[in-house]
Design a protein around this motif. Structure first.
Motif, PDB file in Angstrom:
ATOM      1  N   ARG A  41       0.818  -1.214   0.000  1.00  0.00           N
ATOM      2  CA  ARG A  41       0.000   0.000   0.000  1.00  0.00           C
ATOM      3  C   ARG A  41       0.855   1.268   0.000  1.00  0.00           C
ATOM      4  NH1 ARG A  41      -5.395  -0.259   0.494  1.00  0.00           N
ATOM      5  NH2 ARG A  41      -4.969   1.590  -0.719  1.00  0.00           N
ATOM      6  N   LEU A  42       2.049   1.205   0.617  1.00  0.00           N
ATOM      7  CA  LEU A  42       2.931   2.369   0.700  1.00  0.00           C
ATOM      8  C   LEU A  42       3.807   2.545  -0.543  1.00  0.00           C
ATOM      9  CD1 LEU A  42       4.153   2.036   4.393  1.00  0.00           C
ATOM     10  CD2 LEU A  42       2.540   3.734   3.488  1.00  0.00           C
ATOM     11  N   GLU A  43       3.960   1.476  -1.315  1.00  0.00           N
ATOM     12  CA  GLU A  43       4.865   1.489  -2.466  1.00  0.00           C
ATOM     13  C   GLU A  43       4.623   2.641  -3.437  1.00  0.00           C
ATOM     14  OE1 GLU A  43       6.919  -1.773  -5.393  1.00  0.00           O
ATOM     15  OE2 GLU A  43       4.916  -2.184  -4.615  1.00  0.00           O
ATOM     16  N   PRO A  44       3.382   2.977  -3.781  1.00  0.00           N
ATOM     17  CA  PRO A  44       3.182   4.098  -4.706  1.00  0.00           C
ATOM     18  C   PRO A  44       3.722   5.437  -4.179  1.00  0.00           C
ATOM     19  CG  PRO A  44       1.159   2.813  -4.490  1.00  0.00           C
ATOM     20  CD  PRO A  44       2.122   2.296  -3.466  1.00  0.00           C
ATOM     21  N   TYR A  45       3.917   5.523  -2.879  1.00  0.00           N
ATOM     22  CA  TYR A  45       4.430   6.750  -2.272  1.00  0.00           C
ATOM     23  C   TYR A  45       5.934   6.667  -2.014  1.00  0.00           C
ATOM     24  CZ  TYR A  45      -0.533   7.311  -1.630  1.00  0.00           C
ATOM     25  OH  TYR A  45      -1.884   7.400  -1.869  1.00  0.00           O
ATOM     26  N   VAL A  53       6.219   4.555  10.661  1.00  0.00           N
ATOM     27  CA  VAL A  53       6.264   4.695  12.117  1.00  0.00           C
ATOM     28  C   VAL A  53       7.004   5.964  12.532  1.00  0.00           C
ATOM     29  CG1 VAL A  53       5.888   2.247  12.653  1.00  0.00           C
ATOM     30  CG2 VAL A  53       8.227   3.100  12.385  1.00  0.00           C
ATOM     31  N   ILE A  54       8.015   6.352  11.771  1.00  0.00           N
ATOM     32  CA  ILE A  54       8.718   7.607  12.065  1.00  0.00           C
ATOM     33  C   ILE A  54       7.784   8.788  11.815  1.00  0.00           C
ATOM     34  CG2 ILE A  54      10.587   9.151  11.337  1.00  0.00           C
ATOM     35  CD1 ILE A  54      12.245   6.551  10.804  1.00  0.00           C
ATOM     36  N   LEU A  55       7.081   8.754  10.700  1.00  0.00           N
ATOM     37  CA  LEU A  55       6.121   9.820  10.416  1.00  0.00           C
ATOM     38  C   LEU A  55       5.068   9.900  11.520  1.00  0.00           C
ATOM     39  CD1 LEU A  55       5.685   9.315   6.577  1.00  0.00           C
ATOM     40  CD2 LEU A  55       6.676  11.336   7.685  1.00  0.00           C
ATOM     41  N   GLU A  89      16.592  13.099   2.329  1.00  0.00           N
ATOM     42  CA  GLU A  89      16.870  13.197   0.883  1.00  0.00           C
ATOM     43  C   GLU A  89      15.587  13.325   0.076  1.00  0.00           C
ATOM     44  OE1 GLU A  89      19.095   9.675  -0.007  1.00  0.00           O
ATOM     45  OE2 GLU A  89      20.841  10.331   1.145  1.00  0.00           O
ATOM     46  N   ARG A  90      14.523  12.662   0.535  1.00  0.00           N
ATOM     47  CA  ARG A  90      13.234  12.698  -0.161  1.00  0.00           C
ATOM     48  C   ARG A  90      12.429  13.944   0.164  1.00  0.00           C
ATOM     49  NH1 ARG A  90       9.961   8.267   0.091  1.00  0.00           N
ATOM     50  NH2 ARG A  90       8.719   9.515  -1.297  1.00  0.00           N
ATOM     51  N   GLY A  91      12.944  14.762   1.091  1.00  0.00           N
ATOM     52  CA  GLY A  91      12.252  15.998   1.442  1.00  0.00           C
ATOM     53  C   GLY A  91      11.092  15.819   2.400  1.00  0.00           C
ATOM     54  N   LEU A  92      11.084  14.733   3.169  1.00  0.00           N
ATOM     55  CA  LEU A  92       9.988  14.490   4.116  1.00  0.00           C
ATOM     56  C   LEU A  92      10.280  15.060   5.503  1.00  0.00           C
ATOM     57  CD1 LEU A  92       9.210  10.787   3.150  1.00  0.00           C
ATOM     58  CD2 LEU A  92       8.002  12.863   2.421  1.00  0.00           C
ATOM     59  N   LYS A 114       4.251  16.522   6.282  1.00  0.00           N
ATOM     60  CA  LYS A 114       2.973  16.855   6.929  1.00  0.00           C
ATOM     61  C   LYS A 114       1.790  16.464   6.045  1.00  0.00           C
ATOM     62  CE  LYS A 114       4.880  20.764   9.493  1.00  0.00           C
ATOM     63  NZ  LYS A 114       4.961  22.232   9.571  1.00  0.00           N
ATOM     64  N   GLU A 115       1.935  16.667   4.739  1.00  0.00           N
ATOM     65  CA  GLU A 115       0.842  16.357   3.808  1.00  0.00           C
ATOM     66  C   GLU A 115       0.483  14.873   3.803  1.00  0.00           C
ATOM     67  OE1 GLU A 115       2.140  17.922   0.048  1.00  0.00           O
ATOM     68  OE2 GLU A 115       1.982  20.004   0.748  1.00  0.00           O
ATOM     69  N   LEU A 116       1.455  14.020   4.073  1.00  0.00           N
ATOM     70  CA  LEU A 116       1.191  12.575   4.080  1.00  0.00           C
ATOM     71  C   LEU A 116       0.233  12.156   5.182  1.00  0.00           C
ATOM     72  CD1 LEU A 116       4.758  11.239   3.263  1.00  0.00           C
ATOM     73  CD2 LEU A 116       2.727  11.162   1.777  1.00  0.00           C
TER      74      LEU A 116
END
Length: 155
Positions: A41-45, A53-55, A89-92, A114-116
């Protein structure tokens, strides 16, 4: 030798300790299946369950020190550092030194991180609901309490 009731109990207990019947093996299998489904489910993102879990930690409290995230997730520094590197690196997320103690790095969500929060929790709920289909709310609460107790017993 004639089987006795006592022998049957011992044999049954022994059988329940062997994989694939024992509790540890079954919990590991459940964990692997949940991990696999959630990864899909997370792969497209471009995310992994560890990113998730970090998010979650940062959605609850942004600007946590790296050590606090590690403590909450029961992770060692090296593993966490590498994942945080990739998230940065991904800007998260972004890292900043603590203004009161320069030894401490604080982790802050970027706007992209935050948007995620508006997207990812629904994916987690979908996977959870798939796994717990046919299990009542009361049984789910009991299951959670039992798992938490087993973790506490072994911690």
């Amino acid at each position: 030798m004639v089987p006795t009731s006592e022998n049957s109990v011992v044999l049954e207990s022994w059988q329940q300790t062997r994989a694939p019947y024992n509790l540890g093996y079954r919990i590991k299998l459940l964990s692997q299946l949940l991990y696999r489904k959630f990864t899909e489910r997370l792969e497209p993102y471009g995310l992994t369950p560890f990113h998730w879990v970090i998010l979650c930690c940062l959605w609850e409290e942004n600007g946590l020190p790296t050590s606090t995230i590690g403590e909450r997730l029961k992770q060692v520094g090296g593993t966490l550092t590498g994942v945080l590197d990739r998230m940065e690196e991904r800007g998260l997320v972004r890292r900043e030194r603590d203004c009161r103690d320069r030894r401490i790095w604080r982790i802050w969500l970027t706007d992209a991180g935050k948007e995620l929060e508006a997207i990812l929790p629904d994916l987690a709920v979908e996977v959870r609901e798939q796994a717990l289909q046919g299990i009542s709310h009361t049984e789910r609460e009991q299951f959670a309490r039992m798992i938490n107790q087993a973790i506490a017993n072994l911690s």
